[in-house]
Write a protein that holds these residues in place. Structure first.
Motif, PDB file in Angstrom:
ATOM      1  N   ASP A 279      12.795 -28.218 -29.594  1.00 18.24           N
ATOM      2  CA  ASP A 279      12.680 -28.320 -27.847  1.00 18.24           C
ATOM      3  C   ASP A 279      12.549 -26.763 -27.285  1.00 18.24           C
ATOM      4  N   GLY A 280      12.220 -26.571 -26.099  1.00 17.32           N
ATOM      5  CA  GLY A 280      12.334 -25.330 -25.338  1.00 17.32           C
ATOM      6  C   GLY A 280      13.417 -24.735 -25.570  1.00 17.32           C
TER       7      GLY A 280
ATOM      8  N   TYR B 181      12.953 -34.961 -22.146  1.00 17.17           N
ATOM      9  CA  TYR B 181      12.368 -34.478 -20.888  1.00 17.17           C
ATOM     10  C   TYR B 181      11.175 -33.828 -21.232  1.00 17.17           C
ATOM     11  N   VAL B 182      10.073 -34.072 -20.680  1.00 19.04           N
ATOM     12  CA  VAL B 182       8.861 -33.588 -20.849  1.00 19.04           C
ATOM     13  C   VAL B 182       8.405 -32.851 -19.308  1.00 19.04           C
TER      14      VAL B 182
ATOM     15  N   GLU C  57       6.283 -28.211 -22.180  1.00 20.93           N
ATOM     16  CA  GLU C  57       7.665 -28.057 -22.827  1.00 20.93           C
ATOM     17  C   GLU C  57       8.397 -29.459 -22.681  1.00 20.93           C
ATOM     18  N   PHE C  58       9.181 -29.510 -23.806  1.00 21.51           N
ATOM     19  CA  PHE C  58      10.062 -30.799 -23.976  1.00 21.51           C
ATOM     20  C   PHE C  58      11.448 -30.384 -24.163  1.00 21.51           C
ATOM     21  N   PHE C  59      12.484 -31.179 -23.486  1.00 23.12           N
ATOM     22  CA  PHE C  59      13.975 -30.753 -24.090  1.00 23.12           C
ATOM     23  C   PHE C  59      14.735 -31.835 -24.618  1.00 23.12           C
ATOM     24  N   LEU C  60      15.632 -31.772 -25.357  1.00 17.07           N
ATOM     25  CA  LEU C  60      16.405 -32.902 -26.091  1.00 17.07           C
ATOM     26  C   LEU C  60      17.479 -33.109 -24.791  1.00 17.07           C
TER      27      LEU C  60
END
Length: 70
Positions: free
Chosen positions: A27-28, A40-41, A45-48
Motif C-alpha cells: 500500500d501507499g 481504502y482506495v 493509491e490504496f491503504f490497508l
C-alpha cells in the motif's frame, strides 16, 4: 537432515498443505496487502484499513476514498 515440513517452511514460509495467500501489493505506506484484505482506495493509491488509526480513516473518507476488498 531436516524434516520435509521444516524444509517447506524454510523455503516458502508456510507448511505443506497450507496455500500461500495471494499477494495484492504494497500500500501507499509500505504495508503488505493480500487478496481479501479491506483497503481504502484514493485516486491511484490504496491503504490497508487495519493499519490505519480512526482519524486516518475519517480523513480518507472525507477526501473521497472508497472502502473495498483487495
Amino acid at each position: 537432515m531436516n524434516h520435509p515440513v521444516l524444509d517447506q517452511i524454510e523455503r516458502t514460509g508456510y507448511p505443506v498443505g497450507v496455500p500461500e495467500p495471494d499477494h495484492y501489493g504494497l500500500d501507499g505506506l509500505g504495508n503488505e496487502v493480500f487478496s481479501g484484505d479491506e483497503i481504502y482506495v484514493l485516486n491511484d493509491e490504496f491503504f490497508l484499513k487495519e493499519t490505519l488509526m480512526q482519524e486516518s480513516r475519517e480523513v480518507l473518507e472525507t477526501l473521497g476514498a472508497e472502502e473495498k476488498k483487495a
